[in-house]
Design an enzyme around this catalytic site. Structure first.
Site, PDB file in Angstrom:
ATOM      1  N   GLY A  10       0.786  -1.235   0.000  1.00 49.54           N
ATOM      2  CA  GLY A  10       0.000   0.000   0.000  1.00 49.54           C
ATOM      3  C   GLY A  10       0.809   1.271   0.000  1.00 49.54           C
ATOM      4  N   GLY A  13       1.433   3.532  -5.995  1.00 46.52           N
ATOM      5  CA  GLY A  13       0.606   3.099  -7.111  1.00 46.52           C
ATOM      6  C   GLY A  13      -0.818   2.765  -6.725  1.00 46.52           C
ATOM      7  N   ILE A  14      -1.298   1.633  -7.238  1.00 45.52           N
ATOM      8  CA  ILE A  14      -2.675   1.212  -6.992  1.00 45.52           C
ATOM      9  C   ILE A  14      -2.915   0.985  -5.501  1.00 45.52           C
ATOM     10  CG2 ILE A  14      -4.327  -0.665  -7.368  1.00 45.52           C
ATOM     11  CD1 ILE A  14      -3.078  -0.998 -10.175  1.00 45.52           C
ATOM     12  N   TYR A 145       4.265 -13.248 -14.935  1.00 41.80           N
ATOM     13  CA  TYR A 145       3.283 -12.334 -14.347  1.00 41.80           C
ATOM     14  C   TYR A 145       1.859 -12.772 -14.682  1.00 41.80           C
ATOM     15  CZ  TYR A 145       1.068  -7.826 -13.230  1.00 41.80           C
ATOM     16  OH  TYR A 145       0.269  -6.827 -12.718  1.00 41.80           O
ATOM     17  N   ALA A 147       0.771 -15.750 -15.486  1.00 45.98           N
ATOM     18  CA  ALA A 147       0.450 -16.991 -14.777  1.00 45.98           C
ATOM     19  C   ALA A 147       0.079 -16.705 -13.321  1.00 45.98           C
ATOM     20  CB  ALA A 147       1.629 -17.955 -14.836  1.00 45.98           C
ATOM     21  N   SER A 148       0.826 -15.812 -12.687  1.00 44.51           N
ATOM     22  CA  SER A 148       0.543 -15.496 -11.288  1.00 44.51           C
ATOM     23  C   SER A 148      -0.800 -14.803 -11.139  1.00 44.51           C
ATOM     24  CB  SER A 148       1.660 -14.619 -10.704  1.00 44.51           C
ATOM     25  OG  SER A 148       1.652 -13.313 -11.260  1.00 44.51           O
ATOM     26  N   LYS A 149      -1.127 -13.911 -12.061  1.00 44.76           N
ATOM     27  CA  LYS A 149      -2.380 -13.158 -11.962  1.00 44.76           C
ATOM     28  C   LYS A 149      -3.577 -14.015 -12.365  1.00 44.76           C
ATOM     29  CE  LYS A 149      -0.737  -9.256 -10.447  1.00 44.76           C
ATOM     30  NZ  LYS A 149      -1.093  -8.747  -9.107  1.00 44.76           N
TER      31      LYS A 149
END
Length: 239
Positions: A10, A13-14, A145, A147-149
């Site tokens: 946190g 960014g997002i 990336y 694959a992880s998401k």
């Protein structure tokens, strides 16, 4: 009522935008990052920052213990922390692949497992996982990336079935390209190519992702679980 909210990653960014959205809503917000520092943007709120590397289960447990002492058991968990190590498959090392999976997918497993134990006792909770449009559509140079998401979707939907009877919802937000430090490094040519493929013709602002997360964590979304909510300007429609 003010809730105990944890946003992993946190500090920028997002994740930073999500933490700020909850803080503005009056919630008791904690963030984790590898630095353990409160960003300047959150200094005016009563936000606590805890140092934690989510690839280390002991650090995760210590972070939760500290947060629980300050804010009580986590009632809303936003699993946002993630990394990228982009390169084409034939150039990708074992470490490039496994480190991204360990942070983005297994790291999420660690924080969700720790949070859900207390949620089960309380018979309530909100869990939101931050995935990516890339996990649904694929992207060259990002097999690790993506694959992880993509894995987060199966993880969330399985967990939604496990925890639903205890009034715990588990959902996924899949952002498209967002205007953050991570995308700022792209060349102007690449940015133009990306925008050309987005029906809305622009990048998202981090606050637009945060709005979707806050909605899924609200009472208004109490009957939504196992969902994947795209916030991508239409980039991944149909996937």
């Amino acid at each position: 009522m003010s809730r105990s909210v944890l946003v992993t990653g946190g500090n920028r960014g997002i994740g930073l935008a999500i933490a700020q959205a909850f803080a503005e809503n009056g919630d008791k917000v904690a963030i984790t990052s590898r630095s353990g520092e409160v960003p300047a943007e959150l200094a005016k709120y009563d936000v606590i920052a805890v140092r934690a590397d989510i690839t280390d289960a002991e650090q995760v447990d210590r972070a939760f213990t500290e947060i629980e002492a300050a804010h009580g058991p986590v009632e809303v968990l936003v699993a946002n922390a993630g990394i990228t190590k982009d390169t084409l498959l034939l150039r990708m090392s074992e470490e490039d692949f496994t480190s991204v999976l360990d942070t983005n997918l297994t790291g999420t497993f660690r924080v969700v497992k720790r949070a859900s134990a207390k949620m089960l006792r309380a018979r309530k909770g909100r869990i939101v996982l931050i995935s990516s449009v890339v996990g649904l559509t694929g992207s060259p140079g990002q097999v690790n990336y993506a694959a992880s998401k993509a894995g987060l979707v199966g993880f969330a939907r399985s967990l939604a079935r496990e925890l639903g009877s205890r009034n715990i919802t588990v959902n996924v937000v899949a952002p498209g390209f967002v205007d953050t430090d991570m995308t700022a490094v792209l060349s102007d040519e690449r940015r133009a190519e990306i925008v050309a493929g987005v029906p809305l013709g622009r990048y998202a602002a981090p606050a637009e992702i945060a709005s979707a997360v806050r909605f899924l964590s609200s009472d208004e979304a109490a009957y939504i679980t196992g969902a994947v909510i795209p916030v991508d300007g239409g980039l991944g429609m149909g996937h």
